[in-house]
Design a protein around this motif. Structure first.
Motif, mmCIF file in Angstrom:
data_model
loop_
_atom_site.group_PDB
_atom_site.id
_atom_site.type_symbol
_atom_site.label_atom_id
_atom_site.label_comp_id
_atom_site.label_asym_id
_atom_site.label_seq_id
_atom_site.Cartn_x
_atom_site.Cartn_y
_atom_site.Cartn_z
ATOM 1 N N LEU A 1 59.154 54.817 40.680
ATOM 2 C CA LEU A 1 60.401 55.152 39.992
ATOM 3 C C LEU A 1 60.806 54.005 39.075
ATOM 4 N N SER A 2 60.169 53.941 37.931
ATOM 5 C CA SER A 2 60.477 52.908 36.945
ATOM 6 C C SER A 2 61.555 53.428 35.998
ATOM 7 N N PRO A 3 62.141 52.561 35.185
ATOM 8 C CA PRO A 3 63.148 53.028 34.225
ATOM 9 C C PRO A 3 62.623 54.112 33.281
ATOM 10 N N SER A 4 61.355 54.013 32.887
ATOM 11 C CA SER A 4 60.818 55.036 31.984
ATOM 12 C C SER A 4 60.693 56.389 32.686
ATOM 13 N N VAL A 5 60.391 56.388 33.992
ATOM 14 C CA VAL A 5 60.320 57.639 34.742
ATOM 15 C C VAL A 5 61.721 58.242 34.866
ATOM 16 N N CYS A 6 62.719 57.402 35.106
ATOM 17 C CA CYS A 6 64.104 57.887 35.184
ATOM 18 C C CYS A 6 64.541 58.503 33.861
ATOM 19 N N VAL A 7 64.203 57.854 32.763
ATOM 20 C CA VAL A 7 64.552 58.382 31.438
ATOM 21 C C VAL A 7 63.839 59.712 31.209
ATOM 22 N N ALA A 8 62.576 59.815 31.618
ATOM 23 C CA ALA A 8 61.828 61.057 31.455
ATOM 24 C C ALA A 8 62.440 62.192 32.278
ATOM 25 N N ILE A 9 62.854 61.892 33.500
ATOM 26 C CA ILE A 9 63.453 62.918 34.363
ATOM 27 C C ILE A 9 64.786 63.382 33.790
ATOM 28 N N ILE A 10 65.630 62.446 33.398
ATOM 29 C CA ILE A 10 66.938 62.805 32.832
ATOM 30 C C ILE A 10 66.761 63.529 31.500
ATOM 31 N N GLY A 11 65.843 63.037 30.668
ATOM 32 C CA GLY A 11 65.586 63.695 29.385
ATOM 33 C C GLY A 11 65.068 65.105 29.561
ATOM 34 N N SER A 12 64.182 65.303 30.539
ATOM 35 C CA SER A 12 63.658 66.637 30.811
ATOM 36 C C SER A 12 64.771 67.584 31.245
ATOM 37 N N GLY B 1 71.547 77.853 41.360
ATOM 38 C CA GLY B 1 71.694 77.728 42.807
ATOM 39 C C GLY B 1 70.357 77.753 43.540
ATOM 40 N N LEU B 2 69.476 78.671 43.119
ATOM 41 C CA LEU B 2 68.153 78.738 43.743
ATOM 42 C C LEU B 2 67.358 77.462 43.505
ATOM 43 N N LEU B 3 67.413 76.949 42.285
ATOM 44 C CA LEU B 3 66.684 75.718 41.995
ATOM 45 C C LEU B 3 67.239 74.539 42.783
ATOM 46 N N MET B 4 68.548 74.482 42.931
ATOM 47 C CA MET B 4 69.147 73.372 43.678
ATOM 48 C C MET B 4 68.756 73.429 45.152
ATOM 49 N N CYS B 5 68.563 74.638 45.671
ATOM 50 C CA CYS B 5 68.170 74.775 47.080
ATOM 51 C C CYS B 5 66.672 74.570 47.286
ATOM 52 N N LEU B 6 65.853 75.073 46.359
ATOM 53 C CA LEU B 6 64.408 75.042 46.551
ATOM 54 C C LEU B 6 63.741 73.765 46.043
ATOM 55 N N ALA B 7 64.281 73.149 45.011
ATOM 56 C CA ALA B 7 63.631 71.973 44.423
ATOM 57 C C ALA B 7 63.443 70.837 45.425
ATOM 58 N N PRO B 8 64.440 70.497 46.248
ATOM 59 C CA PRO B 8 64.207 69.407 47.205
ATOM 60 C C PRO B 8 63.127 69.720 48.237
ATOM 61 N N VAL B 9 62.918 70.995 48.530
ATOM 62 C CA VAL B 9 61.927 71.380 49.529
ATOM 63 C C VAL B 9 60.534 71.456 48.914
ATOM 64 N N VAL B 10 60.437 71.982 47.708
ATOM 65 C CA VAL B 10 59.144 72.249 47.083
ATOM 66 C C VAL B 10 58.609 71.039 46.320
ATOM 67 N N ASP B 11 59.461 70.363 45.582
ATOM 68 C CA ASP B 11 59.023 69.232 44.766
ATOM 69 C C ASP B 11 58.877 67.967 45.594
ATOM 70 N N THR B 12 57.969 67.122 45.164
ATOM 71 C CA THR B 12 57.782 65.818 45.794
ATOM 72 C C THR B 12 58.557 64.790 44.975
ATOM 73 N N PRO B 13 59.546 64.139 45.574
ATOM 74 C CA PRO B 13 60.306 63.155 44.802
ATOM 75 C C PRO B 13 59.476 61.904 44.541
ATOM 76 N N PRO B 14 59.757 61.214 43.453
ATOM 77 C CA PRO B 14 59.015 59.976 43.184
ATOM 78 C C PRO B 14 59.368 58.915 44.222
ATOM 79 N N THR B 15 58.395 58.086 44.542
ATOM 80 C CA THR B 15 58.632 57.007 45.505
ATOM 81 C C THR B 15 59.286 55.828 44.791
#
Length: 105
Positions: free
Chosen positions: A31-42, A13-27
């Motif tokens: 946001l290439s397919p390999s970046v999407c695979v890396a994010i999902i894999g992580s 719950g804390l991560l779901m609330c804080l991640a959008p505020v603290v992390d910078t989303p990819p533009t």
């Protein structure tokens, strides 16, 4: 085991609330397919690590679970050093060797 079971939903719950505020989303340009695979894999690997923690604690107990966590941290540092092009200081090498020796003893 009960502590981990109670702590996991709170951390999620804390991560779901804080991640959008603290992390910078990819533009959209980065946001290439390999970046999407890396994010999902992580995310999947992080989930597997958390689930495996339940099994480790259940099988060997909390002290051994802590040792496994330290081994994991040392492996991450060692692999990060091996994969990157940076040099590692003698003090860092000695520290990792001492940590592995302590955990194995």
């Amino acid at each position: 085991m009960q502590l981990l079971l109670n702590q996991a939903p709170i951390s999620t719950g804390l991560l779901m609330c804080l991640a959008p505020v603290v992390d910078t989303p990819p533009t959209a340009t980065t946001l290439s397919p390999s970046v999407c695979v890396a994010i999902i894999g992580s995310g999947l690997l992080a989930c597997l690590v958390n689930v495996s923690q339940f099994y480790v604690i259940n099988a060997v107990g909390p002290v051994s679970s802590t040792v496994v966590g330290h081994v994991k941290s040392c492996m991450i540092v060692g692999l990060g050093w091996a994969v990157s092009d940076r040099s590692m200081s003698m003090q860092s090498c000695i520290g990792i060797i001492m940590a592995f020796l302590g955990m194995s003893l």
